[in-house]
Design an enzyme around this catalytic site. Sequence first.
Site, short mmCIF file in Angstrom:
data_model
loop_
_atom_site.label_atom_id
_atom_site.label_comp_id
_atom_site.label_asym_id
_atom_site.label_seq_id
_atom_site.Cartn_x
_atom_site.Cartn_y
_atom_site.Cartn_z
CB SER A 1 -0.88 -0.13 1.10
OG SER A 1 -1.53 1.12 1.54
CE1 TYR B 1 -4.05 -2.14 5.09
CE2 TYR B 1 -3.71 0.21 4.44
CZ TYR B 1 -3.83 -1.25 4.08
OH TYR B 1 -3.76 -1.50 2.78
CE LYS C 1 -1.41 -4.31 3.26
NZ LYS C 1 -1.67 -5.58 2.76
#
Length: 338
Positions: A125, A150, A154
């Site tokens: 991402s 989040y 990643k």
Amino acid sequence: MKILVTGGLGFIGSHTVVELQNEGFEVVIIDNLSNSSEEVLKGIVAITGKTPVFEKLDLREKTSVQDFFKRHTDVASIIHFAASKAVGESVEKPLLYYENNINTLIYLLQELEQKPEAHFIFSSSCTVYGQAETMPINENAPIKPAMSPYGNTKQIGEEIITDVAKVSNINAILLRYFNPIGSHPSAEIGELPIGVPQNLVPFITQTAIGLRKELSVYGGDYPTNDGTCIRDYIHVVDLAKAHVVALQRLLNCQNVDKIETFNLGTGTGSSVLEVINAFEKVSEQKLAYKIVDRREGDITSAFANTDKASNILGWKTQSTLEEAIASAWKWEQKVRNV
């Protein structure tokens, strides 16, 4: 060639399964259906005429992962989508995100490193860049402290894959997505989040169809032209096709390094209000929305420099913002029988 697609019934995963099958690959899907439905299989079959193997399996269960690979000994190539992906939710439930996004990755890599040759494509991402200092963002931009759990998963995921590849026979490509939207032109598959949408476009279409009272625009005081956040919105079919190109690069041993990284976006930034305006244009209706407080974990602006993907992978986006939004609206109307 048999390819394992984890999270293959999800939004990006299902579109990638379609493109893989269209290119002649045999696909095995793992999905725990936490944010998807087995009904998606019907859409995949309707488009491709082929039924992929599907196993309902929770990758957080290590023994289940081990059992899968004992049964599918010929799987040595994985496209890994399965993960929790909402920035706001990750701030509220960090342990859920660390367990789901990190443990599952480790269990898959533990199986792959036992193979004499293995290929791994990671669904990463643009959040790994945090708030980048310059736009557009290229792959050499500094990896900044994550703005959310989040984003941190990643970053950590990329680090884990890089460390493992150095000491194993795994070759990997890390694909850093910007903001996928839209649906397949057939409207057989699309984005159908369970519960309240965490992403902008499905919230727009659900509001327009009458499922939501109004859209909340998080923040109207950002230092942008209209005060709302800027993102790079890429059609999901364009994104899916990039995974096939990346996989073929690995299978044909065309990768220069054991780990390669590519941004996947359009190269154009659009504000939230510009996306709303685009929707109103293609749908020919006004959207009910209001500007509310900023959401924790959101950055001001992010859009991609896609030169590397273009020059090395030979991949470029084909669809415009309006075309992507129109496909999302077509999908929403079909799902709601409108």
